[in-house]
Write a protein that holds these residues in place. Structure first.
Motif, PDB file in Angstrom:
ATOM      1  N   HIS A 158       0.935  -1.021  -0.108  1.00 53.13           N
ATOM      2  CA  HIS A 158      -0.435  -0.122   0.007  1.00 53.13           C
ATOM      3  C   HIS A 158       1.002   1.013  -0.212  1.00 53.13           C
ATOM      4  O   HIS A 158       1.674   1.223   0.580  1.00 53.13           O
ATOM      5  CB  HIS A 158      -0.651   0.247   1.065  1.00 53.13           C
ATOM      6  CG  HIS A 158      -2.072  -0.888   1.611  1.00 53.13           C
ATOM      7  ND1 HIS A 158      -2.844  -1.557  -0.099  1.00 53.13           N
ATOM      8  CD2 HIS A 158      -2.053  -1.977   2.029  1.00 53.13           C
ATOM      9  CE1 HIS A 158      -3.594  -2.360   0.716  1.00 53.13           C
ATOM     10  NE2 HIS A 158      -3.315  -2.875   1.511  1.00 53.13           N
ATOM     11  N   TYR A 159       0.366   2.206  -0.829  1.00 52.02           N
ATOM     12  CA  TYR A 159       1.737   3.322  -0.457  1.00 52.02           C
ATOM     13  C   TYR A 159       0.336   4.660  -0.955  1.00 52.02           C
ATOM     14  O   TYR A 159      -0.633   4.605  -0.557  1.00 52.02           O
ATOM     15  CB  TYR A 159       1.380   3.900  -2.168  1.00 52.02           C
ATOM     16  CG  TYR A 159       1.975   5.091  -3.072  1.00 52.02           C
ATOM     17  CD1 TYR A 159       3.750   5.152  -2.083  1.00 52.02           C
ATOM     18  CD2 TYR A 159       0.972   5.849  -2.403  1.00 52.02           C
ATOM     19  CE1 TYR A 159       4.553   5.817  -3.169  1.00 52.02           C
ATOM     20  CE2 TYR A 159       2.421   6.654  -3.042  1.00 52.02           C
ATOM     21  CZ  TYR A 159       3.738   7.271  -3.582  1.00 52.02           C
ATOM     22  OH  TYR A 159       4.397   7.831  -3.793  1.00 52.02           O
ATOM     23  N   LEU A 160       1.158   5.430  -0.151  1.00 53.58           N
ATOM     24  CA  LEU A 160       0.696   7.463   0.975  1.00 53.58           C
ATOM     25  C   LEU A 160       1.687   8.342   0.552  1.00 53.58           C
ATOM     26  O   LEU A 160       2.879   7.902   0.939  1.00 53.58           O
ATOM     27  CB  LEU A 160       0.284   6.801   2.203  1.00 53.58           C
ATOM     28  CG  LEU A 160      -1.068   6.455   2.475  1.00 53.58           C
ATOM     29  CD1 LEU A 160      -0.736   5.256   3.436  1.00 53.58           C
ATOM     30  CD2 LEU A 160      -1.996   7.272   3.377  1.00 53.58           C
ATOM     31  N   ASP A 161       1.603   9.220  -0.409  1.00 53.94           N
ATOM     32  CA  ASP A 161       2.481  10.284   0.195  1.00 53.94           C
ATOM     33  C   ASP A 161       1.677  11.919   0.031  1.00 53.94           C
ATOM     34  O   ASP A 161       0.579  12.302   0.221  1.00 53.94           O
ATOM     35  CB  ASP A 161       2.993  10.224  -1.976  1.00 53.94           C
ATOM     36  CG  ASP A 161       2.494  11.156  -2.530  1.00 53.94           C
ATOM     37  OD1 ASP A 161       1.658  10.975  -2.563  1.00 53.94           O
ATOM     38  OD2 ASP A 161       3.028   9.843  -4.208  1.00 53.94           O
ATOM     39  N   ILE A 162       3.067  12.118  -0.217  1.00 50.01           N
ATOM     40  CA  ILE A 162       2.796  13.883  -0.556  1.00 50.01           C
ATOM     41  C   ILE A 162       2.590  14.789  -1.002  1.00 50.01           C
ATOM     42  O   ILE A 162       3.104  16.247  -1.855  1.00 50.01           O
ATOM     43  CB  ILE A 162       3.022  14.491   0.919  1.00 50.01           C
ATOM     44  CG1 ILE A 162       4.867  14.245   1.080  1.00 50.01           C
ATOM     45  CG2 ILE A 162       2.685  14.424   2.456  1.00 50.01           C
ATOM     46  CD1 ILE A 162       6.179  15.983   1.682  1.00 50.01           C
ATOM     47  N   ILE A 202      -2.817   6.645  -2.207  1.00 54.50           N
ATOM     48  CA  ILE A 202      -3.424   7.480  -1.853  1.00 54.50           C
ATOM     49  C   ILE A 202      -2.435   8.748  -2.009  1.00 54.50           C
ATOM     50  O   ILE A 202      -1.351   8.233  -1.650  1.00 54.50           O
ATOM     51  CB  ILE A 202      -3.878   7.907  -0.645  1.00 54.50           C
ATOM     52  CG1 ILE A 202      -5.241   6.325  -0.074  1.00 54.50           C
ATOM     53  CG2 ILE A 202      -4.873   9.381  -0.584  1.00 54.50           C
ATOM     54  CD1 ILE A 202      -5.773   6.971   1.056  1.00 54.50           C
ATOM     55  N   ILE A 203      -3.033   9.537  -3.258  1.00 59.16           N
ATOM     56  CA  ILE A 203      -1.319  10.427  -3.705  1.00 59.16           C
ATOM     57  C   ILE A 203      -2.089  11.774  -2.997  1.00 59.16           C
ATOM     58  O   ILE A 203      -2.997  12.593  -3.157  1.00 59.16           O
ATOM     59  CB  ILE A 203      -1.878  10.146  -4.739  1.00 59.16           C
ATOM     60  CG1 ILE A 203      -2.528  10.554  -6.028  1.00 59.16           C
ATOM     61  CG2 ILE A 203      -0.470   9.172  -5.491  1.00 59.16           C
ATOM     62  CD1 ILE A 203      -2.306  10.597  -7.736  1.00 59.16           C
ATOM     63  N   GLY A 204      -0.870  12.668  -3.187  1.00 57.94           N
ATOM     64  CA  GLY A 204      -0.790  14.658  -2.065  1.00 57.94           C
ATOM     65  C   GLY A 204      -2.390  13.837  -0.917  1.00 57.94           C
ATOM     66  O   GLY A 204      -2.565  14.881  -0.959  1.00 57.94           O
ATOM     67  N   LEU A 205      -1.528  13.881  -0.115  1.00 64.90           N
ATOM     68  CA  LEU A 205      -2.278  13.615   1.476  1.00 64.90           C
ATOM     69  C   LEU A 205      -1.158  14.484   2.512  1.00 64.90           C
ATOM     70  O   LEU A 205      -0.606  13.828   3.357  1.00 64.90           O
ATOM     71  CB  LEU A 205      -2.606  12.596   1.974  1.00 64.90           C
ATOM     72  CG  LEU A 205      -3.210  11.385   3.005  1.00 64.90           C
ATOM     73  CD1 LEU A 205      -4.861  12.752   3.119  1.00 64.90           C
ATOM     74  CD2 LEU A 205      -3.855  10.763   3.728  1.00 64.90           C
ATOM     75  N   CYS A 262      -2.392  10.379   9.401  1.00 64.53           N
ATOM     76  CA  CYS A 262      -2.983  10.139   9.995  1.00 64.53           C
ATOM     77  C   CYS A 262      -3.744   9.290   8.774  1.00 64.53           C
ATOM     78  O   CYS A 262      -4.897   8.394   9.545  1.00 64.53           O
ATOM     79  CB  CYS A 262      -4.377  11.815   9.635  1.00 64.53           C
ATOM     80  SG  CYS A 262      -4.055  12.746  11.105  1.00 64.53           S
ATOM     81  N   GLY A 263      -3.112   9.211   7.558  1.00 61.94           N
ATOM     82  CA  GLY A 263      -3.958   8.832   6.275  1.00 61.94           C
ATOM     83  C   GLY A 263      -4.169   6.837   6.196  1.00 61.94           C
ATOM     84  O   GLY A 263      -4.240   5.927   6.618  1.00 61.94           O
ATOM     85  N   LEU A 264      -2.491   7.120   6.917  1.00 59.22           N
ATOM     86  CA  LEU A 264      -2.052   5.517   7.147  1.00 59.22           C
ATOM     87  C   LEU A 264      -2.945   5.156   8.330  1.00 59.22           C
ATOM     88  O   LEU A 264      -3.276   4.087   8.688  1.00 59.22           O
ATOM     89  CB  LEU A 264      -0.248   5.346   7.884  1.00 59.22           C
ATOM     90  CG  LEU A 264      -0.271   4.766   7.858  1.00 59.22           C
ATOM     91  CD1 LEU A 264       0.362   3.214   7.585  1.00 59.22           C
ATOM     92  CD2 LEU A 264       1.590   4.392   8.530  1.00 59.22           C
TER      93      LEU A 264
END
Length: 401
Positions: free
Chosen positions: A97-101, A126-129, A341-343
């Motif tokens: 899974h992946y999240l970035d800013i 989720i991109i741009g968090l 928070c997203g994580l």
């Protein structure tokens, strides 16, 4: 759960890592940075479940090796117009899974094209968090949901409060400043008159913000402008705006030198970073009452058959923080903490949609997100008998003050 935090010892990543360290569901947190010494030094300042490694993300073999046995990749390594796509591709291939800013519109478009590949792997990406995009998208989503029909969406933020973090593994040109130069020169993609267009950035846009009155801001290249139209088909206009830069002639001169090819973008980024560090940031709590908020989403459309608008901001947050004895929010905190928070929502099973998604796609419940965000900042807001409404200000055109 094992988390890989790429860029985790940078100015934004440190805030995400410090927050994630406290999550009970995380038993291993690896800080990865091009600067091996900084990654290990920062990791050693934290608890036993945090470790540090050196990692060149442009070395594909090293990148894939770092992602082995990892559950989630957090990416705060910029500039994203260089590094966003290859890191996401590696995460999908590795089954993470992946999240970035990500705050650049160009790679945002390219990363969204990886949606089907992510779905095939049952991956949530989720991109741009961060702050903008991120908080701004979710504020805009709240504003849109207040209307019966939306025609225009503006996300915006105050440049005067955006100063680089003093504590960072980065040396030389700051990635955030490289991003700023990139998005204030050349052409940027926006959505106007129901279609995507490439236009010159920094053009003036006049707004009428509910409860504050008329103001103007400048077009700034950002993902929000290109992601909102994907999820809201009725939109006729989507722009990201910046204000608080009025009268900064030195910045304008730097941008002109870049445009005329007299100054390389990387050199301009170094000068811009020095300029930001050596000027006094505006205290966002002291902004005039009739000015645009520090960060906001503004939606225009219809409500009960009439033309109306809704502005949503976190304008109350600064005073609430001061009341709780906390430091005012800096650029690193408002960017890194939303990622954490997203994580948390992902690890708790509250994010279940798969694919490559922007924050406003419906993958994140705004109320739950802001509950987590403000609880991290001031402590559990339930225990304090306050709610997210104490932090978020909703200004409606049909509620005249």
């Amino acid at each position: 759960m094992k988390i890989l935090a790429i860029g985790g010892s940078g100015g934004m990543g440190r805030f995400a890592v410090r927050t994630v360290e406290g999550f009970s569901s995380v038993n291993s947190l690896v800080v990865a940075d091009l600067n091996n010494t900084e990654a290990k030094t920062f990791a050693s300042s934290l608890g036993s479940k945090v470790s540090g490694i050196g990692l060149d993300v442009l070395d594909s073999n090293a990148l894939y090796k770092a992602m082995q046995d990892v559950d989630v990749v957090l990416n705060t390594s910029g500039p994203f117009f260089k590094l966003g796509v290859p890191i996401l591709e590696a995460a999908i291939k590795s089954g993470c899974h992946y999240l970035d800013i990500c705050d650049d519109w160009e790679p945002t478009i390219d990363m969204l094209q990886l949606d089907e590949k992510a779905k095939e792997k049952e991956i949530s990406a989720i991109i741009g968090l961060g702050a903008s995009p991120g908080i701004s998208n979710l504020l805009g989503l709240i504003a849109i949901n207040e209307l019966d029909r939306v025609e225009k969406i503006y996300t915006g933020w105050n440049m005067a409060g955006a100063k680089p973090e003093e504590e960072s593994s980065q040396r030389g040109a700051n990635a955030a400043m490289e991003h700023a130069i990139e998005q204030m020169t050349g052409k940027v993609k926006v959505f106007q008159n129901g279609e995507f267009k490439l236009i010159r950035p920094m053009g003036r846009v006049n707004l009428d913000y509910p409860g504050s009155g008329k103001a103007s801001a400048q077009i700034f290249g950002h993902p929000e402008a290109v992601t909102f139209p994907i999820y809201f088909s009725e939109l006729k206009e989507s722009l990201n705006l910046a204000h608080g830069n009025e009268g900064q002639s030195i910045t304008n001169i730097l941008l002109s030198l870049v445009e005329w090819n007299f100054l390389p973008k990387r050199t301009a980024a170094r000068l811009f970073s020095w300029l930001e560090k050596n000027t006094v940031a505006t205290d966002l709590a002291d902004l005039p009452k009739n000015s645009l908020p520090a960060i906001y989403g503004l939606a225009l459309g219809e409500k009960n058959g009439k033309k109306e608008s809704v502005g949503v901001s976190i304008g109350h947050a600064q005073s609430q923080l001061e009341d709780s004895g906390n430091e005012p929010l800096g650029m690193g905190a408002v960017t890194g903490i939303p990622l954490a928070c997203g994580l948390k929502m992902l690890l708790d099973g509250r994010i279940i949609k798969r694919g490559v998604l922007a924050p406003e796609s419906g993958v994140i419940d705004p109320e739950e997100f802001f509950f987590e965000f403000f609880s991290i900042l001031v402590g559990d807001i339930k225990d304090k008998k306050i709610s997210t409404e104490d932090f978020i200000k909703v200004s409606r055109s049909w509620e005249k003050s």
